[in-house]
Every structure is written in structure tokens, then in C-alpha cells.
Design an enzyme around this catalytic site. Structure first.
Site, short mmCIF file in Angstrom:
data_model
loop_
_atom_site.label_atom_id
_atom_site.label_comp_id
_atom_site.label_asym_id
_atom_site.label_seq_id
_atom_site.Cartn_x
_atom_site.Cartn_y
_atom_site.Cartn_z
N ARG A 1 5.45 -9.64 4.59
CA ARG A 1 4.21 -10.35 4.88
C ARG A 1 3.05 -9.62 4.23
O ARG A 1 2.27 -8.94 4.90
CB ARG A 1 4.03 -10.48 6.38
CG ARG A 1 5.13 -11.29 7.05
CD ARG A 1 5.09 -11.14 8.56
NE ARG A 1 6.09 -11.97 9.23
CZ ARG A 1 6.37 -11.90 10.52
NH1 ARG A 1 5.73 -11.04 11.29
NH2 ARG A 1 7.29 -12.68 11.05
N ASP B 1 -0.43 -8.48 2.62
CA ASP B 1 -1.78 -8.68 3.15
C ASP B 1 -2.64 -9.48 2.18
O ASP B 1 -2.29 -9.71 1.03
CB ASP B 1 -2.45 -7.33 3.40
CG ASP B 1 -1.75 -6.53 4.49
OD1 ASP B 1 -1.10 -7.14 5.35
OD2 ASP B 1 -1.87 -5.29 4.46
N TYR C 1 7.07 -0.76 -4.09
CA TYR C 1 5.67 -1.15 -4.30
C TYR C 1 5.08 -0.33 -5.44
O TYR C 1 5.50 0.81 -5.69
CB TYR C 1 4.84 -0.90 -3.05
CG TYR C 1 5.04 -1.89 -1.94
CD1 TYR C 1 4.23 -3.04 -1.86
CD2 TYR C 1 5.99 -1.69 -0.95
CE1 TYR C 1 4.40 -3.95 -0.82
CE2 TYR C 1 6.16 -2.60 0.09
CZ TYR C 1 5.36 -3.72 0.15
OH TYR C 1 5.52 -4.61 1.16
N ARG D 1 -1.15 1.77 0.89
CA ARG D 1 -2.56 1.88 0.52
C ARG D 1 -3.20 3.15 1.10
O ARG D 1 -4.08 3.75 0.46
CB ARG D 1 -3.31 0.63 0.98
CG ARG D 1 -2.90 -0.62 0.21
CD ARG D 1 -3.35 -1.89 0.89
NE ARG D 1 -4.79 -1.92 1.07
CZ ARG D 1 -5.42 -2.79 1.85
NH1 ARG D 1 -4.72 -3.70 2.54
NH2 ARG D 1 -6.73 -2.76 1.95
#
Length: 256
Positions: free
Chosen positions: A50, A52, A110, A197
Site C-alpha cells: 500500500r 503512500d 525499494y 524514507r
């Protein structure tokens, strides 16, 4: 009834994340509506990650159940003719009816992109974070090495997250520079909310020598979000790929 898996790629700039939200444009919402129109039945997709608001993907996964007689491999072609240009289905295959993309063991990769130059590059404004201060990539890589392995990543989880178990495993974390472009690539068995992040924001502090690489050990041990660096902007993050353990689930991009 059969279950179809979609390998999705999207520019997250104009989406309020993957998951459906009332009155907001989301990847899941667009897929649900477009698939329902295409297949003439109500479709609700289940996403593997999911992502962002503003986060991009090259290899996110979604599944849905359908009675359609369209061959599974042809659904991607038919769907792409109806989807907006910032959302593409790279492949569609049939998977076992009990396969769940979030409840099956996998490794996610990622990548965070930083344009490290004195002035921004307008061609990179949608998918790369511009940072003007010089970054010491060698120091960032040294700091990154302390994060590899199975650890409690409470310090790198957004405050207020309801997840109790914050232990995750990072298999690989690499910081590389090519010209003015710095990439931080991280692979693991799962990630906490904003984890990549926050790791990136902390590595940037190392890169400008606000903290030293060895401080990363103290930050991990503290298990306190206040000890880590800021949360880097969403637009620099892309979900590169998801690798499932099941050998029959081939998620390589097809030549459509």
C-alpha cells in the site's frame, strides 16, 4: 472463479497512494473501476504494498478474482488500453485461488533517488529528491552497513504506528553515486510505515556530516523515532520489485 495477478507500474505523483480512499484518486480505485468496466463484473483488487501518496512503483503486485473467459495473459493488454498513461500493467498471470500477495513470504526492493547538485533538474522533478548540499556517499554506505540484518527498527518507523512487532530483516542496503544521481536501494522481508524514507533522511544527515556513521548503531539501539533523521519526501521513492518464494510465480516483465 480464478485469481489473476497483475504486475503494476505507476507514477505516483497524481495518486493519493495505492489503497482506496473516499473521494480521492488512488491506484486501487482506478484499477477497481477500470477492471469492473472491462470485465462487466464488480472487481476489488488486493495490493501487495500500500504505497503512500506520491510514491512510485515499477513492480507492485495486485490480485483479483474473476469469472471472465479472457485468457489471463491477455488481460494486461486489454486493461492498458483503458488505463491512464501514469498506470501500466506489465504482466497478468493466473495464480492459485488461495494466493494472497500480503500473506505470502516475499522480499521487497525499494529504491530512493537523490539528485545531488547545486541546482535542480526539471526533468527529474517528479521522481527524484533534489538535495543541493554535497553528500558523502562513502560515509552513507558505511552507515547503511549497520542496518543490514534482523533488528528492531522502531527508530525508523513513523510515530504513532500501531504495529507492535517492529523487528524486520534487511538483506541488502546499498548507496551508490553515478554522476549527480545517488541511489539508495534496500531489500528486505518487510518494511514499517515510512521506514525507507526515514532511513534515507538519516543517511542524508550522515552524508552532510551532521552525524557520523557509527551513530547509526546508537539510533538502532535507542528504539526511539526521535533519534533518527527526518522523513525524506515521498517522490524520491519507488517500489522496484517484489519477489515471492513460490517458484511458479514468475513476475518478470513480459514483452507486451
Amino acid at each position: 472463479m480464478k485469481r489473476i495477478m497483475l504486475l503494476t507500474a505507476y507514477d505516483g505523483t497524481q495518486y493519493h497512494g495505492f489503497q482506496v480512499q473516499p473521494n480521492l484518486r488512488t491506484v486501487e480505485g482506478v484499477l477497481n473501476q477500470t477492471l469492473s468496466e472491462l470485465l462487466k463484473e464488480e472487481i476489488i483488487v488486493i495490493g501487495a504494498s500500500r504505497t503512500d501518496t506520491g510514491v512510485h512503483a515499477e513492480g507492485n503486485v495486485a490480485v483479483f478474482d474473476t469469472e471472465t473467459k479472457i485468457p489471463p495473459e491477455k488481460i494486461a493488454l486489454a486493461l492498458n488500453q483503458r488505463l491512464p498513461e501514469d498506470l501500466v500493467i506489465q504482466k497478468s498471470i493466473e495464480v492459485p485461488i488461495n494466493f494472497h500477495p500480503r500473506h505470502t513470504n516475499c522480499r521487497k526492493t525499494y529504491e530512493y533517488r537523490i539528485y545531488n547538485h547545486v541546482v535542480p533538474n526539471p526533468l527529474l522533478r517528479r521522481d527524484t529528491y533534489f538535495y543541493y548540499r554535497p553528500l558523502d556517499v562513502s560515509a552513507m554506505q558505511e552507515a547503511a552497513s549497520f542496518l543490514v540484518g534482523t533488528k528492531d527498527f522502531s527508530s525508523f518507523c513513523a510515530a504513532g504506528t500501531q504495529v507492535v512487532d517492529k523487528v524486520r530483516t534487511i538483506d541488502c542496503l546499498e548507496v551508490k553515486r553515478k554522476g549527480d544521481l545517488i541511489t539508495i536501494q534496500i531489500t528486505g522481508n518487510g518494511f514499517l510505515y515510512n521506514m525507507v524514507r526515514i532511513i534515507t533522511g538519516t543517511l542524508i544527515l550522515v552524508g552532510i556530516h551532521t552525524i557520523i556513521p557509527e551513530d547509526m548503531k546508537k539510533i538502532i539501539q535507542a528504539e526511539d523515532r526521535k533519534m533518527a533523521g527526518p522523513t525524506a519526501p515521498a517522490k524520491g521513492l519507488v517500489l522496484k520489485k517484489i519477489q515471492y518464494e513460490e517458484a511458479e510465480l514468475s513476475l518478470e516483465k513480459s514483452h507486451l
